[in-house]
Design an enzyme around this catalytic site. Sequence first.
Site, PDB file in Angstrom:
ATOM      1  N   HIS A 205       0.809  -1.217   0.000  1.00 25.90           N
ATOM      2  CA  HIS A 205       0.000   0.000   0.000  1.00 25.90           C
ATOM      3  C   HIS A 205       0.840   1.264   0.000  1.00 25.90           C
ATOM      4  CE1 HIS A 205      -3.489  -2.586   0.656  1.00 25.90           C
ATOM      5  NE2 HIS A 205      -4.018  -1.661  -0.108  1.00 25.90           N
TER       6      HIS A 205
ATOM      7  N   ASN B  48      -5.691  -5.581 -12.116  1.00 23.60           N
ATOM      8  CA  ASN B  48      -4.501  -6.077 -11.390  1.00 23.60           C
ATOM      9  C   ASN B  48      -4.733  -7.524 -10.972  1.00 23.60           C
ATOM     10  OD1 ASN B  48      -3.916  -3.364 -11.528  1.00 23.60           O
ATOM     11  ND2 ASN B  48      -4.402  -2.955  -9.396  1.00 23.60           N
ATOM     12  N   ASP B  49      -5.839  -7.746 -10.289  1.00 20.87           N
ATOM     13  CA  ASP B  49      -6.114  -9.111  -9.848  1.00 20.87           C
ATOM     14  C   ASP B  49      -6.545  -9.990 -11.017  1.00 20.87           C
ATOM     15  OD1 ASP B  49      -5.578  -9.439  -7.062  1.00 20.87           O
ATOM     16  OD2 ASP B  49      -7.115  -7.924  -6.706  1.00 20.87           O
TER      17      ASP B  49
ATOM     18  N   CYS C 100     -10.692  -0.040 -13.148  1.00 18.45           N
ATOM     19  CA  CYS C 100      -9.964   0.693 -12.097  1.00 18.45           C
ATOM     20  C   CYS C 100      -8.632   0.037 -11.749  1.00 18.45           C
ATOM     21  CB  CYS C 100     -10.821   0.867 -10.855  1.00 18.45           C
ATOM     22  SG  CYS C 100     -11.305  -0.684 -10.087  1.00 18.45           S
TER      23      CYS C 100
HETATM   24  C1  PEP Z   1      -7.471  -4.536  -9.086  1.00 20.55           C
HETATM   25  O1  PEP Z   1      -7.363  -5.670  -8.621  1.00 20.55           O
HETATM   26  O2  PEP Z   1      -7.238  -4.250 -10.266  1.00 20.55           O
HETATM   27  C2  PEP Z   1      -7.906  -3.424  -8.227  1.00 20.55           C
HETATM   28  C3  PEP Z   1      -8.146  -2.233  -8.720  1.00 20.55           C
HETATM   29  O3  PEP Z   1      -7.992  -3.677  -6.902  1.00 20.55           O
HETATM   30  P1  PEP Z   1      -6.735  -3.739  -5.923  1.00 20.55           P
HETATM   31  O4  PEP Z   1      -5.530  -3.321  -6.674  1.00 20.55           O
HETATM   32  O5  PEP Z   1      -7.061  -2.852  -4.782  1.00 20.55           O
HETATM   33  O6  PEP Z   1      -6.719  -5.184  -5.557  1.00 20.55           O
HETATM   34 MG    MG Z   2      -8.170  -6.211  -6.702  1.00 24.59          MG
END
Ligand code: PEP
Ligand code: MG
Length: 826
Positions: free
Chosen positions: A475, A738-739, A786
Amino acid sequence: MSVGLVVVSHSAQVAEGVVELASQMAPSVRLVAAGGDGSGGVGTSFDLISTALDEADTGDGVAILYDLGSALLTTEMALEMADPDVAERRVIVEAPVVEGAIAAAVAAEGGGGLSAVVAAAREAGGDAGADGGGAGAVGAAGGDAGAVGGGAGAGGADADGSERGAAAGPAATTRTVEIVNPLGLHARPAAELARLVSSSAVPVTVSVEGKSPVDLRSVMSVVRLGTRAGDQVTLEASGDGAEAVLDQVAEAVRAGFGEAGIDAPSGVGGTGGTNDKASPGDAERSLVAGATAGAPTRIDLSATTAGTPASPGLAVGPAHRLGDLPDDLPAPSRVGEPAEERERLSDAVDVAAAELDGGDDLAQAHAAILRDPSLLDAAVADLSDGAAQSWWREVRRLADDLAASDDEVVAARAIDVREAGARVLRHLGVEVSRIDESVSGAVVLADEVGPAEVTELVEQGAVGVALGGGSPTAHAVVVARGLGLPMVIRFPRVDDVDEGAQVVLDGADGTVAIDPPADDVRRARERAEAQDRRTAELREQAVEPVDFQGRSVLVAANVGSVADARAAVANGADGVGLLRTELLVLDRETYPDEDTQRDDLTEILDVLGDRPVVVRVLDAGGDKPVRTLDVTPEHNGFLGIRGLRYLLAHPELLHTQLRAIARASVGHRVSVMAPMVTTVEEAQAFREAVEAAVASLVSDGVEHAAPEAVGIMVEVPAAALTVEEFADVVDFVSVGSNDLAAYLSAADRTEPDLAPLLDPDSSAMKRVLDALTEQAASRGIPVAVCGEMAGDPGLAMSLLARGVWEVSMAPARIPAVKDAIRRYGR
Ligand code: PEP
Ligand code: MG
């Protein structure tokens, strides 16, 4: 000064390798690699390319070589966004990247102007010579007559005399010389010869028995002749000056390029001179040494220490090692009776230790330190200046004793004692921080920093951060990216840097140069200033909304704190597409109650005013451990009970949070979203939880505003491939790329070595995004994105082209993305 060169590749290693190779032949040319996506992955990066272009540009122009099509798109965007006067002298060259770069570098080294350098690169193309046309032309005198440029392998080399160009006319002069160096006319000697002849107007060809002559200026063609020691080569030229230039070239060949006494490396054929002292690898090493000797200094960050890129941007400033917590505390406003102070202190110690009990090994070690009775006993022995002062005095005393130990392991515990002790202070109402105005203008070095500390660093004016530890998705890193603070993590020399040493930190490629030559510092500073000016310009424009192909779209921010929200507004965010609520609980000593959550959210929403905001409920687990909850790697890892799964297993947590969100939403435009959704049933359960929370507020008569919309994150492939089935239970979806990329490739997103597998532009991701957006369109479900990919201008455009209505990103990315949409989204 000479023309510069930029090599753009999807792979950092490829770009760097090409630059390394070419720079051996052109030591004084500015050659800059712009490979990879800037975060260690495969792809291209707008920032990296823009920075590389600035770095390569001496004012005489830049030739740009690229590998694959999408590299072209990103490069074109980088050119579009440069000042038009500057962009004019930067030329993208259609040429094979290796051959083109080498030929261009040699031409630049020989003093060629931009058009000569570009022409050299074009002519270097293996295939380009196949049509027998312009490629490989011998030069001015020969015009287009001589297709001697090598072609694909020997393709252009089996031509008859008519292909030998002007150099082979009746008045041609020749010299036959024996090659003496074991490796023959390999890359460096070929480059040396090319440099020798490029300043002369007389074209020279070289041939070896059984092969057609090739233009001596074409390094790759010469290399392809495959000569070795003992081969006889024929040099040919005609016209005025032919004799002189041939003499020079012949002399250079005879002299053996300084390699005559060296063995060929093993595996390389050759009959030439041997030297008992030389080992097989020496030839390679000597090539490098020979090529770089006497090279002028230039910014060569590759020669510096590499860490892992974490947050892009260039930082130049003195090193400042983040110290320990402060020695002295502010004087207390009131000191109670000794009994009262003793009780306060002992309660604070109990609470702090209990918080640490369920944590990792380090946390448990801290708990044990706090429970050491000798520490508390010593502190309560003199409470005359209050619990906090006496506690801290004893903590420092113990820490200093440990630090003085000869045993390194014991000494290293001093920092633990201070950190554990500081936790107790917080429960006594005293906040201590190790960050103050001394970080202003500095590149800060530390083992680790917390997310809240990153915000403090920005507020105090730190220009960059290098961490010994850290992970790309920590983070602290997310916050640094959001605030535009350049950061390199896993920097191995964090303890070796002298306080005040000049540091040039490049967060895009993960390099940190300590005390580089003054010239490099000056140039890096100029670049950093140019970047800052450009950012400021783009920011000014970013306040305006943008359209993509006639449709209005939202360019929103991902935020997790008040500082992020401020950065979002400053960078022109149209809204917030992802408010990560984990950050509000991560740094806390206890899990916040409903009122606290509402207050925290209100603070953020007040900064954002009437912009639409999507609040994501807690995404605990996986890469987001929440130590105040029972989240463990065994049960709540990436494939475990995380995200919405965790909340549905702990309905009271979800209920409390949804109530807090609705209460904070009064006067704002807030939607809610669930993380890590896999099935329609889960999404349905989430919607019902939202409705129940709102109903409870209604029945309690508590002021609130129901969410404007209820959505889910699409991060799990199962959900991504069945989006249409969610149409009746969600108002929108937001893709967490991302995930999603991590789950698609079964690659842990916190593992830097797997970063190449997380490419959001991979063909698997493209297919999933195509399917997802098509399905969503067929059922009228609005799609936002996002994940980090939304902050890459090129990828953001590709998402909008798929019909995505909102791209949400780290605030610092917004100006460049809006600018790209404005320019290209017509
Ligand atoms: C993602 O997984 O793309 C996302 C935006 O959530 P985080 O990065 O908080 O897991
Ligand atoms: Mg995520």
